[in-house]
Motif scaffolding. Structure first.
Motif, PDB file in Angstrom:
ATOM      1  N   SER A  13       6.685  99.613  88.048  1.00 21.42           N
ATOM      2  CA  SER A  13       6.169  98.836  89.170  1.00 21.42           C
ATOM      3  C   SER A  13       6.276  99.628  90.465  1.00 21.42           C
ATOM      4  O   SER A  13       7.358 100.130  90.783  1.00 21.42           O
ATOM      5  CB  SER A  13       6.956  97.522  89.310  1.00 21.42           C
ATOM      6  N   PRO A  14       5.188  99.745  91.220  1.00 20.88           N
ATOM      7  CA  PRO A  14       5.260 100.438  92.515  1.00 20.88           C
ATOM      8  C   PRO A  14       6.145  99.698  93.510  1.00 20.88           C
ATOM      9  O   PRO A  14       6.624 100.284  94.481  1.00 20.88           O
ATOM     10  CB  PRO A  14       3.799 100.477  92.982  1.00 20.88           C
ATOM     11  N   GLU A  15       6.362  98.405  93.260  1.00 13.89           N
ATOM     12  CA  GLU A  15       7.230  97.626  94.153  1.00 13.89           C
ATOM     13  C   GLU A  15       8.650  98.174  94.144  1.00 13.89           C
ATOM     14  O   GLU A  15       9.341  98.150  95.173  1.00 13.89           O
ATOM     15  CB  GLU A  15       7.235  96.161  93.737  1.00 13.89           C
ATOM     16  N   ARG A  16       9.104  98.677  93.023  1.00 16.78           N
ATOM     17  CA  ARG A  16      10.469  99.217  92.934  1.00 16.78           C
ATOM     18  C   ARG A  16      10.621 100.446  93.824  1.00 16.78           C
ATOM     19  O   ARG A  16      11.663 100.635  94.462  1.00 16.78           O
ATOM     20  CB  ARG A  16      10.797  99.531  91.473  1.00 16.78           C
ATOM     21  N   HIS A  17       9.596 101.264  93.851  1.00 17.99           N
ATOM     22  CA  HIS A  17       9.638 102.434  94.725  1.00 17.99           C
ATOM     23  C   HIS A  17       9.704 102.003  96.183  1.00 17.99           C
ATOM     24  O   HIS A  17      10.480 102.556  96.973  1.00 17.99           O
ATOM     25  CB  HIS A  17       8.407 103.305  94.490  1.00 17.99           C
ATOM     26  N   ARG A  18       8.904 101.004  96.562  1.00 15.09           N
ATOM     27  CA  ARG A  18       8.897 100.529  97.952  1.00 15.09           C
ATOM     28  C   ARG A  18      10.243  99.928  98.332  1.00 15.09           C
ATOM     29  O   ARG A  18      10.747 100.149  99.442  1.00 15.09           O
ATOM     30  CB  ARG A  18       7.787  99.496  98.157  1.00 15.09           C
ATOM     31  N   LEU A  19      10.853  99.180  97.432  1.00 14.83           N
ATOM     32  CA  LEU A  19      12.145  98.562  97.731  1.00 14.83           C
ATOM     33  C   LEU A  19      13.243  99.613  97.866  1.00 14.83           C
ATOM     34  O   LEU A  19      14.069  99.536  98.782  1.00 14.83           O
ATOM     35  CB  LEU A  19      12.507  97.557  96.633  1.00 14.83           C
ATOM     36  N   LEU A  20      13.251 100.594  96.972  1.00 12.74           N
ATOM     37  CA  LEU A  20      14.261 101.653  97.077  1.00 12.74           C
ATOM     38  C   LEU A  20      14.072 102.460  98.363  1.00 12.74           C
ATOM     39  O   LEU A  20      15.049 102.819  99.031  1.00 12.74           O
ATOM     40  CB  LEU A  20      14.174 102.577  95.866  1.00 12.74           C
ATOM     41  N   ALA A  21      12.814 102.730  98.713  1.00 13.76           N
ATOM     42  CA  ALA A  21      12.545 103.474  99.943  1.00 13.76           C
ATOM     43  C   ALA A  21      13.015 102.686 101.160  1.00 13.76           C
ATOM     44  O   ALA A  21      13.591 103.247 102.101  1.00 13.76           O
ATOM     45  CB  ALA A  21      11.052 103.779 100.053  1.00 13.76           C
ATOM     46  N   HIS A  22      12.798 101.380 101.147  1.00 14.93           N
ATOM     47  CA  HIS A  22      13.243 100.549 102.258  1.00 14.93           C
ATOM     48  C   HIS A  22      14.767 100.513 102.348  1.00 14.93           C
ATOM     49  O   HIS A  22      15.336 100.621 103.450  1.00 14.93           O
ATOM     50  CB  HIS A  22      12.700  99.126 102.097  1.00 14.93           C
ATOM     51  N   LEU A  23      15.413 100.382 101.191  1.00 16.45           N
ATOM     52  CA  LEU A  23      16.869 100.327 101.191  1.00 16.45           C
ATOM     53  C   LEU A  23      17.488 101.639 101.646  1.00 16.45           C
ATOM     54  O   LEU A  23      18.613 101.656 102.161  1.00 16.45           O
ATOM     55  CB  LEU A  23      17.374  99.964  99.784  1.00 16.45           C
ATOM     56  N   ARG A  24      16.777 102.740 101.480  1.00 21.25           N
ATOM     57  CA  ARG A  24      17.286 104.011 102.004  1.00 21.25           C
ATOM     58  C   ARG A  24      17.316 104.003 103.530  1.00 21.25           C
ATOM     59  O   ARG A  24      18.134 104.690 104.147  1.00 21.25           O
ATOM     60  CB  ARG A  24      16.407 105.182 101.536  1.00 21.25           C
ATOM     61  N   GLU A  25      16.406 103.243 104.114  1.00 22.51           N
ATOM     62  CA  GLU A  25      16.333 103.176 105.575  1.00 22.51           C
ATOM     63  C   GLU A  25      17.314 102.162 106.139  1.00 22.51           C
ATOM     64  O   GLU A  25      17.954 102.406 107.167  1.00 22.51           O
ATOM     65  CB  GLU A  25      14.910 102.819 106.016  1.00 22.51           C
ATOM     66  N   GLN A  26      17.420 101.012 105.471  1.00 23.53           N
ATOM     67  CA  GLN A  26      18.322  99.966 105.970  1.00 23.53           C
ATOM     68  C   GLN A  26      18.608  98.933 104.889  1.00 23.53           C
ATOM     69  O   GLN A  26      17.792  98.694 104.008  1.00 23.53           O
ATOM     70  CB  GLN A  26      17.706  99.275 107.195  1.00 23.53           C
ATOM     71  N   SER A  27      19.799  98.366 104.957  1.00 18.21           N
ATOM     72  CA  SER A  27      20.157  97.277 104.050  1.00 18.21           C
ATOM     73  C   SER A  27      19.514  95.995 104.562  1.00 18.21           C
ATOM     74  O   SER A  27      18.988  95.943 105.667  1.00 18.21           O
ATOM     75  CB  SER A  27      21.678  97.127 103.979  1.00 18.21           C
ATOM     76  N   GLY A  28      19.546  94.945 103.736  1.00 20.67           N
ATOM     77  CA  GLY A  28      18.943  93.696 104.184  1.00 20.67           C
ATOM     78  C   GLY A  28      19.022  92.611 103.146  1.00 20.67           C
ATOM     79  O   GLY A  28      19.393  92.843 101.988  1.00 20.67           O
ATOM     80  N   SER A  29      18.650  91.438 103.548  1.00 18.13           N
ATOM     81  CA  SER A  29      18.590  90.292 102.644  1.00 18.13           C
ATOM     82  C   SER A  29      17.267  90.341 101.889  1.00 18.13           C
ATOM     83  O   SER A  29      16.331  91.047 102.299  1.00 18.13           O
ATOM     84  CB  SER A  29      18.668  88.997 103.443  1.00 18.13           C
ATOM     85  N   PRO A  30      17.160  89.581 100.805  1.00 13.37           N
ATOM     86  CA  PRO A  30      15.883  89.535 100.083  1.00 13.37           C
ATOM     87  C   PRO A  30      14.726  89.116 100.984  1.00 13.37           C
ATOM     88  O   PRO A  30      13.623  89.658 100.864  1.00 13.37           O
ATOM     89  CB  PRO A  30      16.150  88.503  98.979  1.00 13.37           C
ATOM     90  N   ARG A  31      14.990  88.189 101.889  1.00 12.11           N
ATOM     91  CA  ARG A  31      13.915  87.748 102.796  1.00 12.11           C
ATOM     92  C   ARG A  31      13.500  88.886 103.722  1.00 12.11           C
ATOM     93  O   ARG A  31      12.296  89.094 103.956  1.00 12.11           O
ATOM     94  CB  ARG A  31      14.395  86.550 103.613  1.00 12.11           C
ATOM     95  N   ASP A  32      14.470  89.615 104.260  1.00  8.14           N
ATOM     96  CA  ASP A  32      14.153  90.757 105.130  1.00  8.14           C
ATOM     97  C   ASP A  32      13.289  91.777 104.400  1.00  8.14           C
ATOM     98  O   ASP A  32      12.309  92.300 104.952  1.00  8.14           O
ATOM     99  CB  ASP A  32      15.431  91.439 105.616  1.00  8.14           C
ATOM    100  N   MET A  33      13.670  92.068 103.161  1.00  5.50           N
ATOM    101  CA  MET A  33      12.948  93.078 102.402  1.00  5.50           C
ATOM    102  C   MET A  33      11.557  92.603 102.004  1.00  5.50           C
ATOM    103  O   MET A  33      10.607  93.393 101.989  1.00  5.50           O
ATOM    104  CB  MET A  33      13.757  93.476 101.172  1.00  5.50           C
TER     105      MET A  33
END
Length: 254
Positions: A13-33
């Motif tokens: 899933s390309p969504e997994r790549h986007r989520l990991l990339a976002h988490l590298r930049e900043q942590s957050g809640s599921p809603r934030d992400m």
């Protein structure tokens, strides 16, 4: 989970790549992400749960952040995606190379220029080569060439006349064709530049200046299909090493 399973999971899933990339930049809640990545909250929750099962994220007070393992996975996966993207971008060059030993590392091509032949502009790589060769400054030129074409003649002649030391490595059959088709011209050219006969085929093109390089990919008919211009130091080192390998297997023409 072994490496193959992890790779299959990330590719699922390309969504997994986007989520990991976002988490590298900043942590957050599921809603934030979900808001930041344009991924549904339900999908974010499901993927975060799977990341947690693999030890890639940890949750603290409703906020998710990468573990050290997760950071390494995210970093490696991003590099993998970027490498595949670069290979795709430069596919018109790579596909015409004789083998992987003649392929520069995609990581070196971030600022490279690629010019390809097309039905509308079949000579685009040649035109770019001649234009850029005239614009470059150098005291020496070393060439590895599958063919000897008059399309390059004037630009290289100008360099030779200006005092640029030039040497050329070619396959024996191409040298004999050039010699027999116009003996007088070949004699003049061979006096102006150092020509070496390679002990074997030459299916790849290189032109090396003092601090720049062109690499050419040819089709089976000897037509230049793609030209790569690159100044990256690692690319230059690779090109010099490859040229020297050919040069070491070559002899001066008689």
């Amino acid at each position: 989970m072994n490496a193959s399973e992890a790779a299959a999971f990330l590719a699922g899933s390309p969504e997994r790549h986007r989520l990991l990339a976002h988490l590298r930049e900043q942590s957050g809640s599921p809603r934030d992400m979900a808001d930041a990545t344009d991924v549904s909250r339900r999908s974010v929750q499901r993927n975060l749960s799977e990341f947690a099962d693999r030890g890639w994220v940890k949750k603290r007070d409703g906020v998710y952040e990468l573990t050290t393992s997760g950071e390494l996975v995210a970093r490696t996966h991003r590099k993998y995606i970027e490498t595949l993207d670069t290979i795709s971008t430069y596919d018109p060059f790579y596909r015409h190379l004789p083998d992987a030993d003649h392929a520069p590392n995609p990581a070196w091509l971030a600022d490279a220029t690629l010019v390809t032949a097309s039905p509308d502009q079949p000579q685009a790589p040649v035109s770019h080569y001649v234009k850029r060769l005239r614009a470059r400054e150098t005291e020496t030129v070393r060439m590895l060439a599958p063919v000897l074409s008059r399309l390059y003649h004037d630009a290289h002649a100008e360099l030779v006349l200006s005092g640029v030391e030039t040497e050329l490595v070619m396959p024996p059959e191409r040298i004999e064709t050039a010699r027999s088709s116009n003996p007088l011209e070949f004699r003049l050219v061979s006096r102006a530049i150092d020509i070496y006969e390679h002990d074997g085929p030459v299916d790849f093109g290189l032109t090396l200046g003092d601090n720049w390089a062109f690499a050419g990919a040819y089709d089976t008919e000897g037509q230049l299909r793609a030209l790569l211009e690159c100044d990256d130091p690692k690319f230059l080192d690779w090109a010099k090493t490859l040229y020297q390998q050919y040069r070491n297997r070559s002899s001066p023409i008689r």
